[in-house]
Scaffold this active site. Structure first.
Site, PDB file in Angstrom:
ATOM      1  N   SER A 120      -6.466   9.875  10.699  1.00 60.82           N
ATOM      2  CA  SER A 120      -7.409   9.173   9.816  1.00 60.82           C
ATOM      3  C   SER A 120      -8.402   8.366  10.637  1.00 60.82           C
ATOM      4  CB  SER A 120      -6.656   8.250   8.865  1.00 60.82           C
ATOM      5  OG  SER A 120      -5.786   7.417   9.585  1.00 60.82           O
ATOM      6  N   HIS A 141      -7.584  16.105   6.850  1.00 60.80           N
ATOM      7  CA  HIS A 141      -7.112  14.768   6.486  1.00 60.80           C
ATOM      8  C   HIS A 141      -6.645  14.766   5.034  1.00 60.80           C
ATOM      9  CE1 HIS A 141      -8.079  10.218   6.018  1.00 60.80           C
ATOM     10  NE2 HIS A 141      -6.811  10.420   6.280  1.00 60.80           N
ATOM     11  N   GLU A 153     -10.121  15.896   3.423  1.00 61.94           N
ATOM     12  CA  GLU A 153     -11.343  15.722   4.221  1.00 61.94           C
ATOM     13  C   GLU A 153     -11.259  16.710   5.376  1.00 61.94           C
ATOM     14  OE1 GLU A 153     -11.404  11.535   5.407  1.00 61.94           O
ATOM     15  OE2 GLU A 153     -13.460  11.348   4.717  1.00 61.94           O
ATOM     16  N   ASN A 191     -12.052   6.422   5.000  1.00 64.06           N
ATOM     17  CA  ASN A 191     -11.655   5.106   5.482  1.00 64.06           C
ATOM     18  C   ASN A 191     -12.837   4.206   5.812  1.00 64.06           C
ATOM     19  OD1 ASN A 191      -8.833   5.057   5.224  1.00 64.06           O
ATOM     20  ND2 ASN A 191      -8.716   6.617   6.810  1.00 64.06           N
TER      21      ASN A 191
HETATM   22  N1  CAA Z   1       5.599  14.266  -4.895  1.00 66.20           N
HETATM   23  C1  CAA Z   1       5.426  14.908  -6.054  1.00 66.20           C
HETATM   24  N2  CAA Z   1       4.940  14.282  -7.170  1.00 66.20           N
HETATM   25  C2  CAA Z   1       4.679  12.972  -7.094  1.00 66.20           C
HETATM   26  C3  CAA Z   1       4.843  12.231  -5.904  1.00 66.20           C
HETATM   27  C4  CAA Z   1       5.319  12.943  -4.774  1.00 66.20           C
HETATM   28  N3  CAA Z   1       5.493  12.332  -3.589  1.00 66.20           N
HETATM   29  N4  CAA Z   1       4.475  10.943  -6.121  1.00 66.20           N
HETATM   30  C5  CAA Z   1       4.092  10.870  -7.407  1.00 66.20           C
HETATM   31  N5  CAA Z   1       4.205  12.086  -7.999  1.00 66.20           N
HETATM   32  C6  CAA Z   1       3.804  12.458  -9.355  1.00 66.20           C
HETATM   33  C7  CAA Z   1       4.688  11.872 -10.445  1.00 66.20           C
HETATM   34  O1  CAA Z   1       5.784  12.693 -10.716  1.00 66.20           O
HETATM   35  C8  CAA Z   1       3.741  11.806 -11.619  1.00 66.20           C
HETATM   36  O2  CAA Z   1       3.619  13.081 -12.223  1.00 66.20           O
HETATM   37  P1  CAA Z   1       3.030  13.237 -13.754  1.00 66.20           P
HETATM   38  O3  CAA Z   1       1.603  12.822 -13.726  1.00 66.20           O
HETATM   39  O4  CAA Z   1       3.190  14.671 -14.070  1.00 66.20           O
HETATM   40  O5  CAA Z   1       3.870  12.323 -14.588  1.00 66.20           O
HETATM   41  C9  CAA Z   1       2.409  11.477 -10.962  1.00 66.20           C
HETATM   42  O6  CAA Z   1       2.521  11.859  -9.586  1.00 66.20           O
HETATM   43  C10 CAA Z   1       2.103   9.996 -11.039  1.00 66.20           C
HETATM   44  O7  CAA Z   1       3.181   9.276 -10.439  1.00 66.20           O
HETATM   45  P2  CAA Z   1       3.951   8.060 -11.146  1.00 66.20           P
HETATM   46  O8  CAA Z   1       3.991   8.268 -12.628  1.00 66.20           O
HETATM   47  O9  CAA Z   1       5.237   7.858 -10.426  1.00 66.20           O
HETATM   48  O10 CAA Z   1       3.109   6.784 -10.787  1.00 66.20           O
HETATM   49  P3  CAA Z   1       1.598   6.449 -10.992  1.00 66.20           P
HETATM   50  O11 CAA Z   1       1.037   7.008 -12.243  1.00 66.20           O
HETATM   51  O12 CAA Z   1       1.558   4.995 -10.751  1.00 66.20           O
HETATM   52  O13 CAA Z   1       0.865   7.199  -9.779  1.00 66.20           O
HETATM   53  C11 CAA Z   1       0.079   7.376  -7.592  1.00 66.20           C
HETATM   54  C12 CAA Z   1       1.263   7.040  -8.470  1.00 66.20           C
HETATM   55  C13 CAA Z   1      -0.245   8.871  -7.716  1.00 66.20           C
HETATM   56  C14 CAA Z   1       0.517   7.063  -6.165  1.00 66.20           C
HETATM   57  C15 CAA Z   1      -1.154   6.522  -8.064  1.00 66.20           C
HETATM   58  O14 CAA Z   1      -0.810   5.172  -8.116  1.00 66.20           O
HETATM   59  C16 CAA Z   1      -2.345   6.671  -7.145  1.00 66.20           C
HETATM   60  O15 CAA Z   1      -3.086   7.639  -7.235  1.00 66.20           O
HETATM   61  N6  CAA Z   1      -2.554   5.681  -6.240  1.00 66.20           N
HETATM   62  C17 CAA Z   1      -3.610   5.712  -5.241  1.00 66.20           C
HETATM   63  C18 CAA Z   1      -3.146   6.530  -4.084  1.00 66.20           C
HETATM   64  C19 CAA Z   1      -4.158   6.588  -2.997  1.00 66.20           C
HETATM   65  O16 CAA Z   1      -5.241   6.020  -3.035  1.00 66.20           O
HETATM   66  N7  CAA Z   1      -3.804   7.321  -1.926  1.00 66.20           N
HETATM   67  C20 CAA Z   1      -4.636   7.449  -0.785  1.00 66.20           C
HETATM   68  C21 CAA Z   1      -4.183   6.467   0.261  1.00 66.20           C
HETATM   69  S1  CAA Z   1      -5.218   6.547   1.676  1.00 66.20           S
HETATM   70  C22 CAA Z   1      -4.523   7.786   2.599  1.00 66.20           C
HETATM   71  O17 CAA Z   1      -3.532   8.385   2.267  1.00 66.20           O
HETATM   72  C23 CAA Z   1      -5.214   8.197   3.820  1.00 66.20           C
HETATM   73  C24 CAA Z   1      -5.541   7.250   4.873  1.00 66.20           C
HETATM   74  O18 CAA Z   1      -6.192   7.682   5.806  1.00 66.20           O
HETATM   75  C25 CAA Z   1      -5.143   5.832   4.900  1.00 66.20           C
END
Ligand code: CAA
Length: 284
Positions: A120, A141, A153, A191
């Site tokens: 990242s 990414h 990405e 980022n």
């Molecule tokens: N594997 C499979 N499925 C998963 C999972 C996993 N690891 N984690 C969550 N899910 C699924 C759940 O089963 C659920 O499925 P349904 O929609 O069918 O019900 C769905 O994802 C949503 O999960 P939850 O209901 O448990 O929880 P939520 O609605 O609060 O969503 C989240 C959780 C998807 C993490 C949401 O909060 C979100 O999108 N958050 C932002 C995440 C984000 O911004 N990520 C990027 C971070 S930056 C990065 O990664 C890169 C970097 O360079 C720093």
């Protein structure tokens, strides 16, 4: 170029997520990590996340067992990449470690194989320069949680060829992701835009503008973000956020990227976010 046989180096959160989606979409995957315990725990996590998808009705039980059958593990890069079309590296963001791994991948992967990095914050051009095949080195990414987040990405280094870019973008589409091509500048797009927002939220905590949960509520209810910036920082890891801000600050030379002192203080204290049980919020 068809990408069918793959390897993922690094069995942490990102590595196991990437192996999960590759295997679920019909690719054979060798998951490589020097730590056998990390491999065992990654395999358990993948099985658990596939179960979750079966439980939600997103995939059939048979797809889960087929995906698991496509995953093998190895503790040695040389043994795991001798017949692959693509390797995705997802180890911690340490330049020396990446240089060593890409040197080994270059020596042991087939001549035509593509070497991708999930970095990242480290330059893809620099990673390519550690190999004799910079045209086949590219950034791929992914975002956490990988099985859920639909962006990849695709980062083009200075020497990355069009053929490499097309192959990796095509693969990302096969994985039901949306590839977005970006150039190799610090933080890429994700980022460079995300981290200043998180940093500013931390300045708001430090200056007492509002309590952490109120800052997050402003952004979840007011901007419809799924997680507020402080919850997201805890999710990503405060050490990772600090590292990315330092790269942006050093390499772009603009004070707007200076890491907030409170972020440094929390990292020094070991309050690294969700993985440590303590960050801006507490976790069980
Ligand atoms: N594997 C499979 N499925 C998963 C999972 C996993 N690891 N984690 C969550 N899910 C699924 C759940 O089963 C659920 O499925 P349904 O929609 O069918 O019900 C769905 O994802 C949503 O999960 P939850 O209901 O448990 O929880 P939520 O609605 O609060 O969503 C989240 C959780 C998807 C993490 C949401 O909060 C979100 O999108 N958050 C932002 C995440 C984000 O911004 N990520 C990027 C971070 S930056 C990065 O990664 C890169 C970097 O360079 C720093």
């Amino acid at each position: 170029m068809t990408i069918q046989r793959t390897a993922v180096v690094g069995a942490g959160t990102m590595g196991n997520g990437i192996a999960h989606v590759l295997a679920l979409h019909g690719r054979s995957v060798t998951l490589i990590d020097v730590d056998p315990d990390a491999l065992a725990s990654a395999t358990d996590t993948i099985a658990g996340n596939l179960d979750r998808q079966v439980g939600k009705g997103h995939i059939e039980a048979e797809e889960k067992s087929d995906a698991l059958d496509r995953i093998s593990t190895a503790t040695d890069v040389a043994a795991g990449v001798d017949d692959v079309d693509l390797v995705v590296e997802a180890v911690p963001e340490e330049k020396e470690m990446k240089a060593e791994i890409f040197g080994a991948l270059d020596a042991h992967a087939p001549e035509e194989a593509v070497l991708a990095s999930n970095t990242s914050s480290i330059s893809i051009t620099w990673i390519g320069a550690q190999t004799e095949r910079p045209g086949q080195v590219i950034g791929m990414h992914f975002f956490n949680p990988v099985p859920v987040m639909t962006l990849v990405e695709v980062v083009r280094g200075q020497r990355t060829t069009d053929a490499t870019l097309d192959a990796v973008s095509g693969l990302a589409e096969d994985l039901d992701k949306n590839p977005v091509e970006v150039e190799d500048y610090p933080g890429f797009v994700s980022n460079r835009v995300l981290m200043p927002m998180i940093n500013e939220a931390i300045f708001c905590v430090m200056e007492g503008v509002a309590e952490p949960d109120n800052i997050d509520t402003v952004m979840t209810l007011g901007m419809n973000h799924p997680m507020g910036p402080l919850t997201l920082a805890d999710f990503i890891g405060l050490d990772v956020c600090l590292h990315i801000l330092e790269v942006l600050h050093d390499e772009l030379g603009d004070d707007k990227y200076r890491p907030c002192p409170l972020l440094r203080r929390k990292v020094t204290a070991g309050e690294l976010g969700r993985k440590a049980g303590e960050g801006f919020f507490s976790y069980d």
